[in-house]
Scaffold this active site. Sequence first.
Site: not given
Ligand code: NAD
Length: 232
Positions: A8, A45, A72, A124, A137, A139, A141, A220
């Site tokens: 990701g 995917d 990620n 998260s 979501y 669950a 995480k 941790q």
């Molecule tokens: P983002 O949407 O900018 O990036 C998500 C990335 O994951 C992208 O590269 C996307 O292509 C990839 N991705 C998503 N679903 C996919 C799938 N089914 N198959 C393959 N690739 C997939 O989001 P972000 O904010 O950078 O999030 C990154 C991680 O951080 C995620 O796991 C998200 O849950 C977590 N997170 C984000 C936040 C926030 O506030 N942005 C908070 C807590 C946790």
Amino acid sequence: MKKILITGSSSGIGKIAAETLKSAGYKIFQTGRKKLDVENYLSIDLSDPKNAFELYTFVKENFGEIDVLINNAGEYLYSPIDKMKLDDIIKVFNSNFLSHYYLTTLVVPYMKQNKFGRIVNIASISGVVGEANASLYAATKSAYYGFSKSLALELAEFNITVNSISPGWVETPLTNGALNEEEKSETLDIIPQKRFIEPVEIANLIKYLISNEAKGITGQNINLCAGLSCGC
Ligand code: NAD
């Protein structure tokens, strides 16, 4: 040079983490849903866990074995529980957790043999404090907490550490898709530091957790959340 696989990383936190770690001298393999014509990248995917095997095989053949895995990739789904559809439940659990669990099973044998490894799971704050209408979501995480602790115990003698980072609200395309301008300002109101986390803050914590200096930190979860986990 240590090799890192970060899922990701076509946008948001993963993209900035990839840039930060590349600048720190690591060799990086990136994935994302988008098709990008760049070196050491695969569009894949992960809503189907079987694709984790395809990813691992591609990485092994074209990039080599992995020293550091950053789990990620993930997606957010905001919905009351009585509106959840089975297809969405399976898709989000697969993307956020199961594909990464499976990917981890594939990279660990080399780490054990090499007596070195770092695994960082991006969880998260929603999994730590709960978030109404985000039960699915949350669950997916919080699954990382039990996973990280148990795997940390299992792999400790092999010099492999396993940790989770739980970001609060980070300004990324995911957040922009989840919140309109009004919701953003309401969200800022409830964050103790009155600001969103910047992706580079997560990237720098990942950099620390995979470093030699952090070799004693394992099992941790670290909340990087501008105070959100402290209560109100
Ligand atoms: P983002 O949407 O900018 O990036 C998500 C990335 O994951 C992208 O590269 C996307 O292509 C990839 N991705 C998503 N679903 C996919 C799938 N089914 N198959 C393959 N690739 C997939 O989001 P972000 O904010 O950078 O999030 C990154 C991680 O951080 C995620 O796991 C998200 O849950 C977590 N997170 C984000 C936040 C926030 O506030 N942005 C908070 C807590 C946790």
